[in-house]
Design a protein around this motif. Structure first.
Motif, PDB file in Angstrom:
ATOM      1  N   LEU A  92      50.867  22.404  43.944  1.00 56.77           N
ATOM      2  CA  LEU A  92      51.736  23.331  44.468  1.00 56.77           C
ATOM      3  C   LEU A  92      51.426  24.654  43.719  1.00 56.77           C
ATOM      4  CD1 LEU A  92      55.202  21.476  43.918  1.00 56.77           C
ATOM      5  CD2 LEU A  92      53.836  21.847  46.157  1.00 56.77           C
ATOM      6  N   ILE A  93      51.735  25.692  44.275  1.00 59.18           N
ATOM      7  CA  ILE A  93      51.273  27.178  43.726  1.00 59.18           C
ATOM      8  C   ILE A  93      52.892  27.843  43.706  1.00 59.18           C
ATOM      9  CG2 ILE A  93      50.156  29.147  44.072  1.00 59.18           C
ATOM     10  CD1 ILE A  93      48.145  27.745  45.978  1.00 59.18           C
ATOM     11  N   ASP A  94      53.182  28.127  42.454  1.00 58.45           N
ATOM     12  CA  ASP A  94      54.412  28.576  42.101  1.00 58.45           C
ATOM     13  C   ASP A  94      54.493  30.048  42.184  1.00 58.45           C
ATOM     14  OD1 ASP A  94      55.736  26.151  41.679  1.00 58.45           O
ATOM     15  OD2 ASP A  94      54.690  25.904  39.780  1.00 58.45           O
ATOM     16  N   THR A  95      53.559  30.824  41.705  1.00 56.94           N
ATOM     17  CA  THR A  95      53.341  32.218  41.869  1.00 56.94           C
ATOM     18  C   THR A  95      52.160  32.475  42.327  1.00 56.94           C
ATOM     19  OG1 THR A  95      52.928  32.682  39.719  1.00 56.94           O
ATOM     20  CG2 THR A  95      55.364  32.288  40.218  1.00 56.94           C
ATOM     21  N   VAL A  96      51.946  33.866  42.904  1.00 54.26           N
ATOM     22  CA  VAL A  96      50.615  34.181  43.268  1.00 54.26           C
ATOM     23  C   VAL A  96      50.653  35.880  43.149  1.00 54.26           C
ATOM     24  CG1 VAL A  96      49.179  34.662  45.527  1.00 54.26           C
ATOM     25  CG2 VAL A  96      50.606  32.676  45.445  1.00 54.26           C
ATOM     26  N   ALA A  97      49.678  36.048  42.344  1.00 60.15           N
ATOM     27  CA  ALA A  97      49.521  37.596  41.746  1.00 60.15           C
ATOM     28  C   ALA A  97      48.321  37.990  42.762  1.00 60.15           C
ATOM     29  CB  ALA A  97      49.399  37.895  40.507  1.00 60.15           C
ATOM     30  N   LEU A  98      48.314  38.921  43.410  1.00 56.05           N
ATOM     31  CA  LEU A  98      47.403  39.471  44.461  1.00 56.05           C
ATOM     32  C   LEU A  98      47.047  40.933  43.776  1.00 56.05           C
ATOM     33  CD1 LEU A  98      47.986  38.392  47.896  1.00 56.05           C
ATOM     34  CD2 LEU A  98      46.184  37.420  46.264  1.00 56.05           C
TER      35      LEU A  98
ATOM     36  N   ARG B  40      36.511  50.037  53.023  1.00 52.98           N
ATOM     37  CA  ARG B  40      36.147  49.715  54.165  1.00 52.98           C
ATOM     38  C   ARG B  40      35.184  48.552  54.425  1.00 52.98           C
ATOM     39  NH1 ARG B  40      35.881  55.366  57.679  1.00 52.98           N
ATOM     40  NH2 ARG B  40      37.683  56.532  56.479  1.00 52.98           N
ATOM     41  N   THR B  41      34.390  48.498  53.541  1.00 51.20           N
ATOM     42  CA  THR B  41      33.426  47.312  53.842  1.00 51.20           C
ATOM     43  C   THR B  41      33.186  46.364  52.745  1.00 51.20           C
ATOM     44  OG1 THR B  41      31.740  48.583  52.973  1.00 51.20           O
ATOM     45  CG2 THR B  41      31.793  48.600  55.227  1.00 51.20           C
ATOM     46  N   GLU B  42      33.916  46.816  51.606  1.00 48.38           N
ATOM     47  CA  GLU B  42      33.884  45.717  50.354  1.00 48.38           C
ATOM     48  C   GLU B  42      35.200  46.013  49.689  1.00 48.38           C
ATOM     49  OE1 GLU B  42      30.749  44.496  46.772  1.00 48.38           O
ATOM     50  OE2 GLU B  42      30.232  46.281  48.441  1.00 48.38           O
ATOM     51  N   THR B  43      36.371  45.211  50.398  1.00 49.48           N
ATOM     52  CA  THR B  43      37.442  45.125  49.508  1.00 49.48           C
ATOM     53  C   THR B  43      37.427  44.063  48.291  1.00 49.48           C
ATOM     54  OG1 THR B  43      38.620  45.816  51.374  1.00 49.48           O
ATOM     55  CG2 THR B  43      39.885  44.407  49.954  1.00 49.48           C
ATOM     56  N   LYS B  44      38.012  44.191  47.394  1.00 51.26           N
ATOM     57  CA  LYS B  44      37.863  43.401  46.255  1.00 51.26           C
ATOM     58  C   LYS B  44      39.187  42.834  46.179  1.00 51.26           C
ATOM     59  CE  LYS B  44      37.929  43.523  41.213  1.00 51.26           C
ATOM     60  NZ  LYS B  44      37.800  44.205  39.855  1.00 51.26           N
ATOM     61  N   VAL B  45      39.314  41.332  46.140  1.00 57.40           N
ATOM     62  CA  VAL B  45      40.722  40.497  46.227  1.00 57.40           C
ATOM     63  C   VAL B  45      40.441  39.673  44.761  1.00 57.40           C
ATOM     64  CG1 VAL B  45      42.041  39.062  47.191  1.00 57.40           C
ATOM     65  CG2 VAL B  45      40.784  40.694  48.287  1.00 57.40           C
ATOM     66  N   VAL B  46      41.600  39.985  43.915  1.00 57.26           N
ATOM     67  CA  VAL B  46      41.467  38.987  42.768  1.00 57.26           C
ATOM     68  C   VAL B  46      43.045  38.301  42.921  1.00 57.26           C
ATOM     69  CG1 VAL B  46      42.108  38.977  40.117  1.00 57.26           C
ATOM     70  CG2 VAL B  46      40.133  40.515  41.088  1.00 57.26           C
ATOM     71  N   ALA B  47      42.837  36.847  42.964  1.00 60.05           N
ATOM     72  CA  ALA B  47      44.134  36.255  43.232  1.00 60.05           C
ATOM     73  C   ALA B  47      44.363  35.495  41.981  1.00 60.05           C
ATOM     74  CB  ALA B  47      44.108  35.275  44.450  1.00 60.05           C
ATOM     75  N   ARG B  48      45.573  35.632  41.554  1.00 56.23           N
ATOM     76  CA  ARG B  48      45.684  34.872  40.296  1.00 56.23           C
ATOM     77  C   ARG B  48      47.032  33.791  40.727  1.00 56.23           C
ATOM     78  NH1 ARG B  48      45.037  40.017  38.584  1.00 56.23           N
ATOM     79  NH2 ARG B  48      43.513  40.256  37.174  1.00 56.23           N
ATOM     80  N   LEU B  49      46.636  32.435  40.764  1.00 55.97           N
ATOM     81  CA  LEU B  49      47.505  31.382  41.182  1.00 55.97           C
ATOM     82  C   LEU B  49      48.025  30.436  39.993  1.00 55.97           C
ATOM     83  CD1 LEU B  49      45.065  30.339  44.110  1.00 55.97           C
ATOM     84  CD2 LEU B  49      46.576  32.329  44.070  1.00 55.97           C
ATOM     85  N   ALA B  50      49.534  30.416  39.947  1.00 60.37           N
ATOM     86  CA  ALA B  50      50.066  29.504  38.993  1.00 60.37           C
ATOM     87  C   ALA B  50      50.052  27.986  39.615  1.00 60.37           C
ATOM     88  CB  ALA B  50      51.517  30.075  38.502  1.00 60.37           C
ATOM     89  N   LEU B  51      49.404  27.032  39.332  1.00 64.63           N
ATOM     90  CA  LEU B  51      49.290  25.753  40.024  1.00 64.63           C
ATOM     91  C   LEU B  51      49.878  25.083  39.278  1.00 64.63           C
ATOM     92  CD1 LEU B  51      46.216  27.284  40.992  1.00 64.63           C
ATOM     93  CD2 LEU B  51      46.776  25.490  42.564  1.00 64.63           C
TER      94      LEU B  51
END
Length: 882
Positions: free
Chosen positions: A20-26, A32-43
């Motif tokens: 289960l993933i209780d919280t997601v911090a994005l 335009r061509t290189e979007t950075k995504v950092v996802a912090r998941l509380a599992l």
């Protein structure tokens, strides 16, 4: 991982997620061509999951930069990563934090799923499996999490930054960038995540809820189009109030945002607090939108808003339960539209739509239950069966248990399952509790495909003054379901005497509540009800209000239909009587033409239409529906087999000519009366008058093409609104000649640059029923305004040609099929969802006559054999051939 087309996903194999993933911090840095995504998941491990199972996250064409567990960077030996999956074999048994950094290219994302660019804006589409194109995740609807999203972007490029929930802090950053934080306090599945960044105009308003909370409303559109969002805003406010009054549902966030984009695979998406819309269903003005457009905006705005409770607060446990949110919400938006407009006309329109799209689906190789038991590609199950038939099942449920029990059941559903991912069984259990009924037999509607055929047979006993009415049901085999069980069918009935009087219902074979309501349940293959004290042979009005999504066969005798058209107090069955008379007259012409016999006339039908015209002022919208002949698509569906579109077109057009000549004076008088100048209003009454005016003009033209063309030219030139202008252009498109080409040129010159209006320009040209139209469509694909990358443009030209121009698309030289095949194969690598939906236009290919059937089969086999075909398109083509 996206399921390849040879891997079946089965309802029977469902098991809860292992984590289960209780919280997601994005933290998303737009580029335009290189979007950075950092996802912090509380599992944490799911107690219902498999003990010791590895953590397997979904992806789709992702570029992984790095992974951390509880702040510790992982080495390559600690995980296995592909663009489609991230697996961690050894993870802590205690709750832990997983941080994943990925890179995505929004500009290159032509699938319009995940994060992509529409015009100058960034936007997302995550249903059904688009979130995995942004970051690795447990991308399934039963994993609900609380999201916090931080977005940063170049401030000049994207001064507006939006996501789900309520707004938090904002600020400027070095290098001309800025950021915004959004927090959604309500747990949601990943498919409801949304993000928008861009330079957009905005229309703002407020709504005060029943409890006194002030909600800020905003609709974001392209600059310069703000005024065209005013009707959408009004529809939104009416939807919010209606849901409070009818279902007791109050909005729950501080803000509600809508964003309109021009590149969108669907109509709209209900992301929590941030609905993203195809701009077709937001933008309207009298000069650019028709009455149909206004009604569509009203319905879709309502639909997506209503999802806040039926879809968001309560979501579906798995994608097999898709009907639980979509069918229920379609029912709710239909009820809203019925309250806002004419309930009778809304019902007729809903049934026409069901028969147009869902009945052929149920009768062909793509048939599937409202809740399917298996799928290969979930995108292909956003179907008329799930949506429209799903809505009809909810309507039947309300019909069976009554309004009060239905409302109690909905209240129980909202209270019991708020914040959860539910199933069809969960839903039905609430109504079983509210009504005290066992709904296990009714549940068969969700698991059994196909359209039941309902028949009625009556026997009158003059001496006993009784009338025995036998109801029968039968369901034909469908793919994977050869044996069918009788369904629960609510059959609304009335009996009329020979003088048109409605008869009281008395019978020892029916429950008192059935007699009082005129609603009889058919739960077995047959049921006979004998009515007492019937003075003479009655006329049966069956399936009143279209009380169940079934086919009623055969239609009553023509004399009975004419009587029902004159005396029935059920508007739907009055309309149905007119349609049945028209079908009978058209197919009589087809049979005569095949036999080389003289074409029969239809004086009884014409006389019935004259009666409708004489009383049209009482309800113009209903009159317009009753006066309209079944479409060629309707005729193909009713023919059922050996369909020859050329025969159907000729028979239909011949009957229309007969009607036009016979009713010329009445039609001209109505047209003249309704052409008197008046200010435009999109309200239902005004729209009804314009609809009747259009039908009258079409009748004039059918009887006297020269007169009709002259009237259409004048209307086109003088039109003060798009409804009248487009109606005139549509008639000129049918009549042909120089007037048509001049009108098309003038229309384009006036609206060049307005994409939604130019879509109409493309679509009308695709409907011209002439041999040259296929080449016209090919030429239009080279027009500077045509683009395969825009789904609206593809649907307006190719989709309309394949679905609304039966004679030309099904030309015997195969040119229409060749064109569709070429487009599908060209489009499939770029946008497989749109390609697959275009291919669905061939779903009824086995009903065609042998020559056309062979031509279509050859094209389907060519598509299946294409190397590298997407899962979406291969799934449709393979099932079509099965």
């Amino acid at each position: 991982m996206r399921h390849p087309s040879n891997v079946a996903v089965r309802l029977a194999d469902y098991r809860p997620a292992d984590f289960l993933i209780d919280t997601v911090a994005l933290d998303i840095s737009l580029h335009r061509t290189e979007t950075k995504v950092v996802a912090r998941l509380a599992l944490r491990r799911n107690p219902k999951g498999a003990p010791g199972a590895p953590l397997v996250l979904d992806g789709d064409e992702l570029t992984l930069v790095g992974v951390k567990v509880d702040g510790r960077p992982l080495g390559a030996q600690d995980y296995t990563a592909t663009p489609d999956q991230l697996t961690l074999t050894a993870v802590p048994e205690a709750p832990f934090t997983l941080e994943i950094e990925t890179r995505v290219d929004p500009t290159a994302n032509t699938q319009l799923s995940g994060l992509y660019r529409s015009g100058s804006a960034y936007c997302t589409q995550c249903e059904a499996e688009g979130f995995r194109r942004i970051t690795y995740f447990l991308d399934r609807p039963d994993v609900l999490s609380v999201y916090t999203t931080r977005i940063d972007a170049d401030k000049s490029e994207a001064p507006i930054l939006l996501s789900n929930g309520n707004p938090g802090e904002t600020g400027d950053l070095p290098g001309g960038r800025h950021y915004a934080v959004w927090r959604d306090p309500f747990p949601k599945p990943s498919y409801l995540f949304a993000l928008v960044g861009g330079d957009l105009g905005v229309v703002r308003d407020h709504f005060k809820t029943t409890s006194g909370r002030q909600v800020t409303l905003a609709i974001h559109v392209e600059h310069g189009k703000e005024a065209r969002a005013e009707y959408a805003m009004d529809a939104l406010k009416r939807s919010m109030r209606w849901d409070e009054e009818k279902f007791g549902r109050e909005y729950d966030l501080d803000v509600f945002n809508i964003v309109a984009v021009s590149d969108f695979n669907m109509g709209a998406m209900e992301n929590k607090g941030l609905n993203i819309f195809n701009d077709k269903y937001v933008l309207a003005s009298p000069e650019t939108a028709t009455d149909v457009d206004y009604a569509g905006i009203e319905a879709v705005i309502a639909h997506e808003y209503f999802h806040n409770w039926t879809g968001n607060r309560i979501t579906c446990r798995d994608w097999f339960q898709l009907c639980l949110k979509e069918g229920l919400t379609v029912f709710r938006d239909q009820e809203f539209s019925a309250d806002m407009r004419s309930r009778a006309v809304e019902r007729i329109g809903d049934v026409r739509g069901l028969r147009l799209a869902q009945f052929p689906e149920d009768a062909g190789p793509l048939a599937h239950p409202v809740r399917p038991e298996v799928y290969h590609e979930i995108n292909n199950f956003y179907t008329a069966t799930v949506y429209e038939k799903g809505a009809e099942i909810v309507r039947m449920l309300r019909t069976l248990i009554g309004d009060d029990c239905f409302r109690r059941g909905m209240d129980i559903y909202f209270e019991r399952f708020d914040g959860t991912a539910a199933t069809v069984e969960d839903f039905l259990s609430c109504f079983a509790e509210a009504s005290g009924r066992d709904l296990s037999h009714f549940a068969l509607w969700y698991s059994q495909a196909g359209t039941p055929v309902l028949s009625t047979e009556g026997s009158y006993d003059q001496n006993a003054k009784t009338f025995a009415l036998t109801l029968r049901q039968e369901i034909a085999p469908t793919p994977g379901q050869q044996e069918k069980k009788p369904a629960v069918i609510p059959v609304a009935l009335a009996l009329f005497g020979q003088n048109g009087e409605k008869l009281d219902l008395e019978s020892a074979d029916a429950r008192p509540d059935e007699l009082a309501r005129g609603l009889f349940e058919l739960s077995d293959s047959t049921r006979t009800v004998t009515f007492k004290n019937i003075p003479s042979q009655p006329v049966v009005s069956a399936l009143r209000g279209f009380s169940a999504p079934v086919r009623l066969e055969p239609a009553p005798a023509s004399a009975d239909l004419e009587k029902l058209l004159a005396c029935d107090d059920d508007p739907f069955n009055r309309w149905q009587a007119a349609q049945s008379l028209a079908l009978r007259a058209i197919f009589a012409r087809v049979d005569a033409a095949r036999a080389g016999a003289p074409l029969p006339s239809a004086p009884g039908y014409v006389a019935a239409l004259r009666t409708i015209l004489s009383g049209a002022d009482a309800d113009p919208a209903f009159a317009a529906q009753a006066l309209s002949l079944p479409s060629e698509t309707d005729l193909a569906r009713e023919a059922g087999s050996n369909v020859d579109p050329d025969e159907l077109f000729a028979a239909r057009f011949g009957l229309l000519e007969e009607i036009g000549r016979a009713l010329a004076s009445e039609a001209e008088a109505i047209y003249a009366r309704l052409s008197e100048a008046s200010p435009y209003s999109p309200d239902a009454a005004s729209a009804g008058r314009r609809s009747l005016k259009t039908v009258a003009l079409d009748l004039v033209a059918a009887g006297d093409p020269a007169k009709g063309s002259a009237l259409a030219e004048s209307q086109f030139a003088a039109a003060g609104n798009m409804t009248d202008r487009l109606a005139a252009l549509a008639l000129l498109a049918l009549l042909g000649g120089d007037a048509r080409e001049k009108a098309f040129a003038a229309f384009y010159a006036q609206f060049e640059g307005d994409a939604l209006v130019i879509d109409k320009w493309f679509a009308l040209q695709a409907t011209i029923p002439e041999p040259a139209t296929t080449q016209r469509v090919i030429d239009l694909m080279s027009h500077p305004d045509f683009s395969l990358s825009n789904p609206n443009r593809v649907r307006s030209l190719i989709g309309v040609f394949a679905n609304a121009n039966l004679t030309r698309f099904h030309a015997l030289d195969g040119s229409g099929y060749d064109l569709l095949t070429k487009i599908i194969l060209e489009l499939d690598p770029k946008n497989p969802q749109v390609a697959a939906r275009l291919l669905s236009s061939l779903r009824s290919w086995r009903t065609m006559e042998p020559r056309r059937r062979a031509l279509i089969e050859a094209r389907l086999r060519r598509i299946v054999a294409q190397e590298g075909l997407s899962a979406d398109t291969k799934d449709i083509a393979t099932r079509a051939l099965a």
